[in-house]
Design a protein around this motif. Sequence first.
Motif, PDB file in Angstrom:
ATOM      1  N   ALA A  52       0.825  -1.109  -0.014  1.00 34.34           N
ATOM      2  CA  ALA A  52      -0.012   0.007  -0.003  1.00 34.34           C
ATOM      3  C   ALA A  52       0.832   1.199   0.036  1.00 34.34           C
ATOM      4  O   ALA A  52       0.569   2.259  -0.686  1.00 34.34           O
ATOM      5  CB  ALA A  52      -0.908   0.159   1.093  1.00 34.34           C
ATOM      6  N   GLY A  56       0.496   3.322  -3.216  1.00 35.56           N
ATOM      7  CA  GLY A  56      -0.167   4.611  -2.840  1.00 35.56           C
ATOM      8  C   GLY A  56       0.738   5.885  -3.091  1.00 35.56           C
ATOM      9  O   GLY A  56       0.145   6.730  -3.546  1.00 35.56           O
ATOM     10  N   GLN A  60       0.226   8.952  -5.767  1.00 37.11           N
ATOM     11  CA  GLN A  60       0.267  10.177  -5.143  1.00 37.11           C
ATOM     12  C   GLN A  60       1.198  11.045  -5.885  1.00 37.11           C
ATOM     13  O   GLN A  60       1.083  12.151  -6.375  1.00 37.11           O
ATOM     14  CB  GLN A  60       0.687  10.327  -3.829  1.00 37.11           C
ATOM     15  CG  GLN A  60       0.753  11.708  -2.973  1.00 37.11           C
ATOM     16  CD  GLN A  60      -0.817  12.117  -2.600  1.00 37.11           C
ATOM     17  OE1 GLN A  60      -1.587  12.631  -3.561  1.00 37.11           O
ATOM     18  NE2 GLN A  60      -1.215  12.086  -1.348  1.00 37.11           N
ATOM     19  N   LEU A 139      -5.988  -1.957  -1.583  1.00 41.92           N
ATOM     20  CA  LEU A 139      -6.226  -0.962  -0.856  1.00 41.92           C
ATOM     21  C   LEU A 139      -5.903   0.450  -1.385  1.00 41.92           C
ATOM     22  O   LEU A 139      -6.655   1.580  -1.243  1.00 41.92           O
ATOM     23  CB  LEU A 139      -5.717  -1.212   0.467  1.00 41.92           C
ATOM     24  CG  LEU A 139      -5.645  -0.289   1.567  1.00 41.92           C
ATOM     25  CD1 LEU A 139      -7.240   0.009   1.770  1.00 41.92           C
ATOM     26  CD2 LEU A 139      -5.128  -0.602   2.748  1.00 41.92           C
ATOM     27  N   ALA A 140      -4.469   0.496  -1.816  1.00 45.95           N
ATOM     28  CA  ALA A 140      -3.972   1.748  -2.410  1.00 45.95           C
ATOM     29  C   ALA A 140      -4.830   2.199  -3.431  1.00 45.95           C
ATOM     30  O   ALA A 140      -5.144   3.511  -3.543  1.00 45.95           O
ATOM     31  CB  ALA A 140      -2.598   1.406  -2.862  1.00 45.95           C
ATOM     32  N   MET A 143      -7.968   3.753  -2.093  1.00 40.14           N
ATOM     33  CA  MET A 143      -7.929   5.072  -1.544  1.00 40.14           C
ATOM     34  C   MET A 143      -7.803   6.019  -2.416  1.00 40.14           C
ATOM     35  O   MET A 143      -7.859   7.357  -2.148  1.00 40.14           O
ATOM     36  CB  MET A 143      -6.575   4.866  -0.517  1.00 40.14           C
ATOM     37  CG  MET A 143      -6.677   4.227   0.756  1.00 40.14           C
ATOM     38  SD  MET A 143      -5.300   4.478   1.813  1.00 40.14           S
ATOM     39  CE  MET A 143      -3.822   3.680   0.936  1.00 40.14           C
TER      40      MET A 143
END
Length: 265
Positions: A52, A56, A60, A139-140, A143
Motif C-alpha cells: 500500500a 499509494g 500520489q 487498498l491503495a 484510497m
Amino acid sequence: MTATESVGTAPAAESPIVAADVPQAAPGATPPRTPLIARAAAELVGTAALVAVVVGSGIQATELTQDVALQLLANSTATVFGLGVLIALLGPVSGAHFNPAVTLAEWWTARRGGAGVNSRELAVYVPSQIVGAIAGAILADAMFGEPLVKWSTHDRSAGNLLLGEVVATAGLILLIFGLARTDRLRFAPVAVASYIGAAYWFTSSTSFANPAVTIGRAFTDTFAGIAPASVPGFIGMQLVGVIVGLALVAVIFMRGKADTGTPEA
C-alpha cells in the motif's frame, strides 16, 4: 524483512529490534512462543501495508508532478520510512519478512543446520505474504479512486531489468543474513529500509526484490505496477538472487574453526 527463528527449538533471544543488549540467534529473531497464526497475520498485514505504501505513494507522486525523477524520489522516500516502521513494529512478532525470498532463504538455512523457519512455517508465511501484497495493492487503488483491480500494462521484461532484480535481491539477502551472522539484527529496521531506498536508484528495476510484492504490483495499472507477463521473469531472477546472496553470505561471513592448540610456554 528480517529473518526469524524456527519454533519448537531451544528458547531464542527476544527480537533484535527491541533488545539490543540480548545475544541474537542467527538468523532468528522471533520469540519461540509466538503463535503461528499471529505470525501469519503479521506477515499478511505487514506485506499489505508495504505494498500500500509503494503503490499509494506512486499514485500520489504522479498526481503531484510530471517529473519522473521526483516521482521516483517520492516513491522511494515513502517506501524507506514505511518499511522501517513496519520492520520495527512487526519484527518482534514474525521477524518482519514480508518477502518469500527472505523466508525461502531462511528455510534453506534452517535445513542446513541453522536457525530459521521450518517447512510448515514456510507453507504459512508465503501464502500470507502473497495475499497481503494483493490486498495492499487493492487498498491503495481504493484510497485513490483507481479501479480496484486493473492489470498493469507496465512492461518490465528487458534483460537489464532482470539483471537488476538479481542484484537487488542478492544484496538484500546478503544484508539480512550478514547482519544475522554478525549479531547486528537490531539494526535491521534502518539497514534494510536504507538498502531498499538506495536500490530504488542504483538498480535498473527499481528493486522489487520480493516475489510477493511483484505479484501484488501486477494488480494495479499505476506508477508502481508491473505487467503480469513480466512477473514470472522477475520472480525467477529474484530466486537467482537468493542463491547468489546466500553464496555471498557463506563466503564473506565464513565461520572460522576454533583454535584448539595450547599456548606456547
